[in-house]
Design a protein around this motif. Structure first.
Motif, PDB file in Angstrom:
ATOM      1  N   THR A 261       0.839  -1.200   0.000  1.00  0.00           N
ATOM      2  CA  THR A 261       0.000   0.000   0.000  1.00  0.00           C
ATOM      3  C   THR A 261       0.875   1.251   0.000  1.00  0.00           C
ATOM      4  OG1 THR A 261      -1.738  -1.162   1.200  1.00  0.00           O
ATOM      5  CG2 THR A 261      -1.789   1.241   1.266  1.00  0.00           C
ATOM      6  N   GLU A 262       0.495   2.239  -0.813  1.00  0.00           N
ATOM      7  CA  GLU A 262       1.317   3.439  -0.937  1.00  0.00           C
ATOM      8  C   GLU A 262       0.441   4.687  -1.013  1.00  0.00           C
ATOM      9  OE1 GLU A 262       3.356   3.968  -4.688  1.00  0.00           O
ATOM     10  OE2 GLU A 262       2.100   2.447  -5.629  1.00  0.00           O
ATOM     11  N   LEU A 263       1.062   5.818  -0.727  1.00  0.00           N
ATOM     12  CA  LEU A 263       0.391   7.110  -0.817  1.00  0.00           C
ATOM     13  C   LEU A 263       0.894   7.827  -2.054  1.00  0.00           C
ATOM     14  CD1 LEU A 263      -1.400   9.362   0.387  1.00  0.00           C
ATOM     15  CD2 LEU A 263       0.612  10.133   1.665  1.00  0.00           C
ATOM     16  N   ILE A 264      -0.029   8.224  -2.910  1.00  0.00           N
ATOM     17  CA  ILE A 264       0.310   8.929  -4.144  1.00  0.00           C
ATOM     18  C   ILE A 264      -0.113  10.380  -3.983  1.00  0.00           C
ATOM     19  CG2 ILE A 264      -0.129   9.082  -6.635  1.00  0.00           C
ATOM     20  CD1 ILE A 264      -0.762   6.080  -6.573  1.00  0.00           C
ATOM     21  N   TYR A 265       0.844  11.292  -4.115  1.00  0.00           N
ATOM     22  CA  TYR A 265       0.543  12.719  -3.988  1.00  0.00           C
ATOM     23  C   TYR A 265      -0.032  13.218  -5.313  1.00  0.00           C
ATOM     24  CZ  TYR A 265       2.923  12.789   0.484  1.00  0.00           C
ATOM     25  OH  TYR A 265       3.275  12.552   1.791  1.00  0.00           O
ATOM     26  N   GLY A 266      -1.231  12.840  -5.539  1.00  0.00           N
ATOM     27  CA  GLY A 266      -1.925  13.176  -6.779  1.00  0.00           C
ATOM     28  C   GLY A 266      -3.161  12.298  -6.890  1.00  0.00           C
ATOM     29  N   ILE A 267      -3.539  11.998  -8.118  1.00  0.00           N
ATOM     30  CA  ILE A 267      -4.749  11.233  -8.379  1.00  0.00           C
ATOM     31  C   ILE A 267      -4.378   9.940  -9.090  1.00  0.00           C
ATOM     32  CG2 ILE A 267      -6.982  11.216  -9.561  1.00  0.00           C
ATOM     33  CD1 ILE A 267      -6.879  13.140  -7.271  1.00  0.00           C
ATOM     34  N   ALA A 268      -4.953   8.832  -8.639  1.00  0.00           N
ATOM     35  CA  ALA A 268      -4.803   7.539  -9.315  1.00  0.00           C
ATOM     36  C   ALA A 268      -6.152   7.159  -9.916  1.00  0.00           C
ATOM     37  CB  ALA A 268      -4.327   6.475  -8.344  1.00  0.00           C
ATOM     38  N   VAL A 269      -6.162   6.911 -11.211  1.00  0.00           N
ATOM     39  CA  VAL A 269      -7.386   6.588 -11.932  1.00  0.00           C
ATOM     40  C   VAL A 269      -7.255   5.172 -12.465  1.00  0.00           C
ATOM     41  CG1 VAL A 269      -8.971   7.302 -13.749  1.00  0.00           C
ATOM     42  CG2 VAL A 269      -7.579   9.011 -12.580  1.00  0.00           C
TER      43      VAL A 269
END
Length: 546
Positions: free
Chosen positions: A229-237
């Motif tokens: 599990t990771e945190l993306i500083y943006g949007i994942a579509v």
């Protein structure tokens, strides 16, 4: 119910509903209401705490769900009181009030959904004893209201404030870890707590003490481990490029966000086109090609390097976009489109004629992320112009783990948000309830009349939480509670609670078991208000078999 026939011999059914109804009034109605509320609380009581028991739920279509269990047979196991109650088939109106109580706690705070129902059940149990002694329900409700104010103020007195910054997030992480301790994802609670805290801080306005959780998107993909599990500083579509030969990585992207499709206008339904020669077909095809050329050229002229479209487009338009070196993503949902617009600072454009350079969104990096040897892909839009929008991307071995992790992350996000709003905490393990019980019991002597009995009963009801924690942890409940309460009084230490995990100390400060102050206060207030509402109902029409 009876079967009758009309003048034409057609059968119809007569329902005698009034005969199957009975009316409960006065004390009988109060007892019936209390019994219904206690039944719901009793079903959740054994699920409280880090060592709470599991529940098995069977849906009407036969699916079996085991709560808090990694061997669940369905894809959506409940992890807390609100989820369990939502999946239970509840018919009684008072029981539905308890479901709404848990849902309100989940909506307002995000944690403590089981505890608030257990507390309400304890209050109803104590109220039943007072009703049998002849005390009027209104006097009981007023006494509960007085006691809840005493407990509310005492929580303020025993609370602890801690200062945190973006550089020192350890206090927030410790509190979120307490929330995740009773979830199925507790083996990764440290990592998930850090991800939740970083996500909240990314979208928080620390000066105004405001957090917009709508800017945090939680996505999941089956495959991999929970540790991935990771945190993306943006949007994942959950989309990929519309053509396999389009570039998979775009630096400094200018994004056109469209709700208009790449296709020629369709004729009205009352018109039709007759094509009977090759020349007519070639003319129509050339006109379509012209439409496609104009649409693509408008996007290129305004400086777009990536097109994100809400609708689809056919293979000819897709091939033309690839030839013109204009990457595109199609079939993006409306909610995702709005998140992308917020993150990139772009405007959603409904028509190609309205597309201008100032309506483009900016992102430092757009990349397509693939997963192992599978064909699953996801588009990540990072380093956005408005980087307040973030995405938590969860991995798991099956859909059950993904859904469980999503709910656990939601609880941790709500706890972190509440701490930013009010950075006061109380200590868990039932220590806050025991301390409030002692304070309410001591304050009862200052009140005269029948309300004094209700205040003392409120103090006894507060002991229901630590009793349930001790019982669910395999400890002798009464002996454990009396020992901890005596320790609190003798040492004047309101931080002593139930040692559920057998750490060896009752001091919750040493165990780092925290709860938010506003969450605990909301728990007591909501439980009191719902119990008051139930006590004031004295006329109930129910089926006779009830």
């Amino acid at each position: 119910m009876a079967l009758a026939f009309d003048d034409f011999g057609r059968p119809f059914i007569i329902l005698r509903e009034q005969e199957s109804k009975s009316r409960l009034r006065g004390l009988d109605a109060h007892k019936a209401n209390v019994a219904a509320g206690k039944a719901v609380a009793r079903s959740l009581r054994t699920s409280l705490g880090p060592k709470g028991m599991d529940k098995i739920l069977q849906s009407p279509d036969g699916d079996v769900t085991i709560s808090n269990c990694s061997t669940a047979l369905s894809h959506s196991p409940p992890n807390d009181g609100a989820t369990i109650l939502e999946q239970m088939d509840v018919d009684n109106q008072i029981a539905k009030l308890m479901v709404e109580l848990s849902r309100s706690q989940d909506y307002e705070i995000g944690d403590g959904t089981t505890g608030v129902v257990v507390l309400a059940g304890s209050l109803l149990e104590q109220a039943e004893k007072l009703l049998e002694r002849g005390i009027h329900p209104i006097r009981i409700a007023e006494g509960y209201e007085m006691a809840s104010k005493i407990a509310f103020d005492h929580l303020e007195h025993i609370s602890t404030r801690f200062e945190f910054t973006a550089a020192n997030i350890e206090p927030l992480v410790q509190t979120c870890m307490t929330t995740l301790s009773s979830k199925i994802v507790n083996r990764c609670k440290r990592m998930l707590a850090e991800i939740a805290v970083r996500a909240v801080l990314a979208v928080a306005d620390l000066e105004r003490k405001d957090v917009n959780l709508d800017l945090i998107k939680v996505e999941g993909k089956v495959g991999g481990k929970l540790e991935d599990t990771e945190l993306i500083y943006g949007i994942a579509v959950d989309k990929d490029m519309s053509h396999p030969q389009m570039p998979k990585r775009i630096e400094d992207a200018n994004i056109a966000i469209l709700t208009c499709p790449f296709e020629p206008p369709k004729p009205k339904t009352k018109h039709k086109v007759d094509i009977d020669t090759v020349e007519k077909f070639q003319t129509m095809r050339g006109q379509e090609q012209k439409y496609f050329d104009e649409m693509v050229q408008k996007c290129k002229d305004v400086g777009a390097t990536l097109v994100i479209c809400q609708w689809g487009f056919d293979d000819e338009a897709n091939h033309l976009l690839m030839q013109r070196n204009l990457p595109a993503v199609r079939w993006v949902g409306g909610v995702e489109l709005e998140l992308i617009a917020i993150a990139t600072g772009g405007r959603i454009v409904p028509r190609f004629q309205e597309l201008t350079p100032d309506k483009l969104g900016q992102a430092g990096l757009v990349r397509e992320k693939s997963f192992g040897t599978t064909k699953d892909r996801m588009l990540c839009i990072e380093r956005c112009a408005n980087s307040r929008a973030v995405t938590i991307f969860i991995r798991g071995g099956n859909k059950m783990m993904i859904e469980e992790a999503k709910r656990s992350i939601h609880d941790a996000l709500c706890v972190a948000r509440n701490l930013i709003r009010n950075n006061s905490i109380v200590y868990g393990g039932g220590s806050a309830e025991i301390s409030c019980s002692v304070a309410v019991e001591a304050a009862a002597d200052r009140y005269a009349g029948a309300e004094q009995y209700a205040i003392r009963s409120f103090a006894d009801a507060l002991d229901g939480i630590p009793l349930a924690l001790a019982e669910n942890s395999g400890l002798p409940p009464i002996d454990t509670l009396t020992a901890v309460k005596s320790q609190q009084i003798q040492e004047n230490n309101p931080y002593c609670g139930i040692d559920c995990n057998d750490v060896g100390t009752n001091d919750m400060r040493e165990q780092h078991v925290f709860e938010t102050l506003i969450g605990k206060q909301q728990q007591i207030l909501l439980a009191t208000q719902v119990v008051k509402m139930i006590l004031k109902i004295d006329d109930v029409i129910t089926p006779s078999e009830f």
